[in-house]
Design an enzyme around this catalytic site. Structure first.
Site, PDB file in Angstrom:
ATOM      1  N   PRO A 235       0.833  -1.206   0.000  1.00  0.00           N
ATOM      2  CA  PRO A 235       0.000   0.000   0.000  1.00  0.00           C
ATOM      3  C   PRO A 235       0.868   1.256   0.000  1.00  0.00           C
ATOM      4  O   PRO A 235       1.755   1.398   0.831  1.00  0.00           O
ATOM      5  CB  PRO A 235      -0.789  -0.122   1.308  1.00  0.00           C
ATOM      6  CG  PRO A 235      -0.801  -1.567   1.626  1.00  0.00           C
ATOM      7  CD  PRO A 235       0.517  -2.094   1.106  1.00  0.00           C
ATOM      8  N   GLU A 236       0.643   2.125  -0.988  1.00  0.00           N
ATOM      9  CA  GLU A 236       1.376   3.379  -1.073  1.00  0.00           C
ATOM     10  C   GLU A 236       0.472   4.496  -0.546  1.00  0.00           C
ATOM     11  O   GLU A 236      -0.590   4.214   0.004  1.00  0.00           O
ATOM     12  CB  GLU A 236       1.809   3.614  -2.533  1.00  0.00           C
ATOM     13  CG  GLU A 236       2.640   2.448  -3.086  1.00  0.00           C
ATOM     14  CD  GLU A 236       3.064   2.622  -4.546  1.00  0.00           C
ATOM     15  OE1 GLU A 236       3.134   3.762  -5.016  1.00  0.00           O
ATOM     16  OE2 GLU A 236       3.315   1.601  -5.206  1.00  0.00           O
TER      17      GLU A 236
ATOM     18  N   ARG B 290       2.023 -12.185   3.883  1.00  0.00           N
ATOM     19  CA  ARG B 290       3.473 -12.368   3.838  1.00  0.00           C
ATOM     20  C   ARG B 290       4.172 -12.036   5.159  1.00  0.00           C
ATOM     21  O   ARG B 290       5.363 -12.275   5.303  1.00  0.00           O
ATOM     22  CB  ARG B 290       4.061 -11.512   2.707  1.00  0.00           C
ATOM     23  CG  ARG B 290       3.522 -11.848   1.309  1.00  0.00           C
ATOM     24  CD  ARG B 290       4.127 -13.124   0.749  1.00  0.00           C
ATOM     25  NE  ARG B 290       5.569 -13.029   0.613  1.00  0.00           N
ATOM     26  CZ  ARG B 290       6.197 -12.518  -0.445  1.00  0.00           C
ATOM     27  NH1 ARG B 290       5.509 -12.061  -1.460  1.00  0.00           N
ATOM     28  NH2 ARG B 290       7.511 -12.477  -0.491  1.00  0.00           N
TER      29      ARG B 290
END
Ligand SMILES: [Zn+2]
Length: 267
Positions: A2-3, A107
């Site tokens: 997420p940016e 992850r």
């Protein structure tokens, strides 16, 4: 990962349902994701006062602490008012007065850090971050560019130079601004820098308006996907025709990241 637009969307989607609530309890099933060690005890009983964002980090302001959430590759923060079962890969569960907040992470690279409100400036997750793109004016941006001989892509990904951009928005911005990702940052003219900064702000705004880009598993605080991925012109389109010149888009490893660009349209 997420940016800026995705974290901004997560923040906006969670704000109304979290603000004013108290965290009744917290269960951590994967301790490596949180700090300090007594995270769950410290956060218990804290009220949620506000939500903010800095770069790609979400800040949840509690009574005495700030909960900093760094989503990294696949972190998700999902609020369910009437939870039946936790979302897949949930590792942390916050029970609120009303509903539950889940941190899920396929992850497991994300981090949740509790930090004293009064010492927030000292927090390592924030300390070295550069200016927010929306707060950056052209004179400062041009000065920063001039000081760096590194590739423009490397420069834009560096969170200490400018914070919030990642691979998606850097590739999209450079394409739309017509700047080759391997150009040294200090080789950009004032006009090019102006166009690039304007483009970055436009793309980020557009992406926020569409709820971010759902690549990998990104969803907002209610589990909803974003729609900006439909507007991507280069990211994830290697080998496909360039939207401007129709020649195949090139792909290379630049700044250690897979980079899609048009060698003809980006100078
Ligand atoms: Zn082209």
């Amino acid at each position: 990962m997420p940016e800026l637009p995705e974290v901004e969307t997560i923040k906006n989607s969670l704000k109304t349902c979290l603000k004013g609530q108290t965290i009744k309890s917290c269960e951590v099933s994967l301790p490596k994701l949180v700090s300090p060690d007594d995270f769950a005890e410290k956060i218990k009983g804290q009220s949620i006062n506000d939500l903010k964002r800095r770069g790609k980090v979400l800040l949840i302001f509690l009574r005495n602490w700030v909960l900093l959430v760094h989503f990294k590759l696949t972190g998700q923060l999902i609020y369910l008012e009437n939870p039946l079962s936790p979302p897949p890969y949930t590792h942390i569960e916050f029970s609120l007065e009303k509903g539950k907040l889940y941190y899920a992470d396929l992850r497991q690279f994300g981090r949740l850090v509790l930090w004293p409100v009064k010492e927030l400036d000292e927090c390592p997750l924030l300390k070295k971050l550069g200016p927010e793109p929306f707060e950056l004016n052209i004179d400062t941006f041009f000065r920063l560019l001039n000081k760096s001989s590194r590739k423009i892509k490397t420069f834009l990904l560096d969170q200490e130079k400018i914070t919030g951009l990642g691979n998606i928005y850097v590739d999209e911005s450079l394409f739309r601004a017509g700047v080759h990702p391997e150009r040294p940052a200090n080789s950009l003219s004032f006009e090019e820098a102006q166009r690039l900064l304007k483009t970055i702000k436009e793309i980020l705004n557009e992406a926020i308006n569409l709820g971010g880009s759902s690549v990998r598993n990104y969803v907002d605080g209610h589990g909803e996907s974003g729609r900006f991925q439909e507007k991507h012109l280069v990211y994830g389109r290697r080998g496909k025709p360039c939207p401007k010149c129709q020649k195949p888009l090139a792909y290379a490893h630049i700044a250690g990241r897979g980079t899609t660009f048009c060698p003809y349209c980006q100078k």
